[in-house]
Design an enzyme around this catalytic site. Structure first.
Site, PDB file in Angstrom:
ATOM      1  CG  ASP A  55      -0.232  -0.011   2.522  1.00  0.00           C
ATOM      2  OD1 ASP A  55       1.020  -0.137   2.508  1.00  0.00           O
ATOM      3  OD2 ASP A  55      -0.897   0.114   3.566  1.00  0.00           O
ATOM      4  CG  ASP A 275      24.711  10.114 -16.144  1.00  0.00           C
ATOM      5  OD1 ASP A 275      24.106  11.119 -15.754  1.00  0.00           O
ATOM      6  OD2 ASP A 275      24.588   9.624 -17.276  1.00  0.00           O
ATOM      7  CG  HIS A 369      19.417  13.989 -23.593  1.00  0.00           C
ATOM      8  ND1 HIS A 369      18.943  14.709 -22.538  1.00  0.00           N
ATOM      9  CD2 HIS A 369      20.422  13.229 -23.091  1.00  0.00           C
ATOM     10  CE1 HIS A 369      19.612  14.385 -21.438  1.00  0.00           C
ATOM     11  NE2 HIS A 369      20.535  13.497 -21.740  1.00  0.00           N
ATOM     12  CD  GLU A 423      24.790  13.910 -19.237  1.00  0.00           C
ATOM     13  OE1 GLU A 423      24.986  13.014 -18.405  1.00  0.00           O
ATOM     14  OE2 GLU A 423      23.741  14.019 -19.889  1.00  0.00           O
TER      15      GLU A 423
HETATM   16  N1  GLY Z   1      21.405  10.386 -17.285  1.00  0.00           N
HETATM   17  C1  GLY Z   1      20.784  10.069 -18.474  1.00  0.00           C
HETATM   18  C2  GLY Z   1      21.506  10.602 -19.628  1.00  0.00           C
HETATM   19  O1  GLY Z   1      22.627  11.016 -19.501  1.00  0.00           O
HETATM   20  O2  GLY Z   1      20.974  10.698 -20.699  1.00  0.00           O
HETATM   21 MN    MN Z   2      22.138  12.928 -20.469  1.00  0.00          MN
HETATM   22 MN    MN Z   3      23.385  11.760 -17.683  1.00  0.00          MN
END
Ligand code: GLY
Ligand code: MN
Ligand code: MN
Length: 459
Positions: A55, A275, A369, A423
């Protein structure tokens, strides 16, 4: 790093809050309604609560489209927009006030709060929607709705429209057309306003702090989840949450693109790939850093790292107005291929290797992205058959990588288990781009310098 409870450490976080003003949502509704025109109705349900187990529910996270237009945080709600309707253009159906339920589950705005605090022109209890909504749909020709996202709600929308069709003999009008709401809405979401950029800057800043913190505490013998705990602490102390489950992968785990167990012990001599991004004010950041567990790169680790860094620099150089979406990827691919040839990991002519996609053995994902309310944010990457041309306000990640798992054929052992991704998050500006994640060590020298100042923490 703080040790124990520190008043100033927590007080400092209370000052940085940046949130959207209420009129930002009103501006968005006006923009969408202008695009829809008269004779249209848009219907957007809130996301349902999701059961985790037994639940227990997952912590509630509003649907991005719904929240983008309403700023409303509760489940069991439906937003309706009817451009040009005189009595009320913006109607919210929400849970009624209920003192008993609110004692257990938390506060509710109720219809009064929906008008007072969320700008609805009119609001009704969600239990009345079957009686009221068909009457609103009846006056319209086009229904703007995102099909397929919430299948149970799809059935209700069909039910309301079909109910009207079934009454045509009685002179009841029904809409002729369903229009994909996400098409118009997602294009709006792709262009971030100044206010959104400010929130995204803050989301990035918090995540930068978390990655610095991870660099400062990591040492051999710690576990991946202990490093993850440091990231989470930094997110939450700033009122942020995760924007996706963090990837904290040491050694071989860094070569698994979506590694998520975060359960292993970190080894001396290995790299650690993190990441991790946060969600602040419902806007995501998304950062990857790769650094040596013991604070010093080996020659092979550094050589691979520098190729990835060169690729990121090359990608960042072609992000700006009038550049198209894929230029950054093309640039990164070319630089990575050149670097792999230089290191002896690929053999042949660079143009041929690029053409034959030989780099995919080591670099198998794309360079970025869109980033926004969703970490892989909405918006088309192509317009027709052409890559999208970048414009100010678009936000994206730039995340090249090289992954060499143990056993990679044709690769000497000294390169095995090196997985590197870098990134960062970038906003397209009128003159070029702004690195939202600036300030986070990126070069091997910067990383080694920060790690050399590591705090003494118990693992
Ligand atoms: N953390 C997902 C990506 O880097 O696209
Ligand atoms: Mn990413
Ligand atoms: Mn990422």
């Amino acid at each position: 790093m703080p040790s124990g409870f520190d008043q100033t450490y927590y007080a400092e976080t209370a000052r940085v809050h940046t949130t959207l003003r209420k009129d930002e949502h009103a501006r968005r509704r006006r923009q969408l309604m202008k695009a829809m025109g008269r004779g249209a109705i848009a219907i957007l349900p809130a996301a349902p609560e999701r059961q985790r187990n037994g639940d227990v529910h997952y912590h509630y996270r509003p649907d991005s489209d719904f929240h983008y237009l309403t700023g409303f945080n509760e489940p069991e709600a439906v937003a309706v927009l009817v451009p040009g309707r005189e009595q009320a253009e913006y109607i919210l159906f929400v849970r009624d006030r209920d003192p008993a339920r609110e004692t257990w589950d938390g506060r509710r705005a109720g219809p009064e709060g929906a008008v007072r605090d969320f700008g609805a022109d009119d609001a009704f209890p969600i239990g009345d929607i079957d009686d009221i909504l068909p009457g609103l749909i009846e006056r319209c020709d086009r229904v703007y709705y995102s099909m397929g996202q919430f299948p149970d709600f799809d059935q209700r929308v069909f039910g309301w429209v079909n109910g009207l069709k079934g009454q045509s003999k009685n002179g009841i009008h029904s809409p002729q057309e369903f229009v994909a709401l996400d098409h118009a809405l997602h294009d709006m979401r792709l262009y971030k306003s100044r206010a959104e950029a400010a929130v995204m800057r803050q989301s990035a800043r918090i995540a930068v702090g978390a990655h610095v913190r991870a660099m400062r505490v990591t040492r051999p013998g710690m576990t991946e989840y202990q490093v993850m705990a440091e990231l989470l602490h930094e997110f939450h102390r700033h009122g942020a949450d995760i924007s996706y489950h963090p990837i904290v992968g040491g050694g071989a785990n860094g070569c698994i693109l979506h590694y998520h167990e975060n359960a292993d012990v970190l080894q001396d001599g290995d790299l650690l790939l993190i990441d991790a991004g946060c969600e602040y004010g419902l806007y995501a950041s998304d950062i990857t850093r790769t650094f040596p567990v013991n604070g010093r790169f080996t020659p092979e680790q550094k050589a691979v790292y520098e190729v990835v860094l060169d690729a990121q620099v090359a990608a960042l150089a072609v992000i700006g107005p009038c550049r198209h979406w894929n230029e950054a990827h093309d640039s990164a691919v070319r630089t990575i291929t050149q670097g792999l040839v230089r290191l002896g990991l690929l053999k042949g002519r660079v143009p041929t290797l690029v053409k034959e996609e030989a780099y995919k053995k080591f670099y198998m994902h794309r360079t970025g992205h869109w980033l926004g309310m969703d970490v892989h944010d909405v918006g088309e990457y192509k317009v027709g058959t052409e890559w999208r041309v970048l414009e100010p306000g678009m936000v994206m990640t730039v995340e090249p990588g090289i992954y060499i798992p143990a056993g990679t054929r044709g690769v000497p052992k000294r390169w095995w288990n090196i997985g590197v991704r870098i990134e960062d998050d970038v906003l397209v500006t009128a003159t070029g781009n702004e690195l939202l994640t600036a300030g986070l060590p990126r070069t091997p020298a910067e990383i080694e310098r920060v790690m050399a100042r590591r705090a003494r923490v118990a693992a």
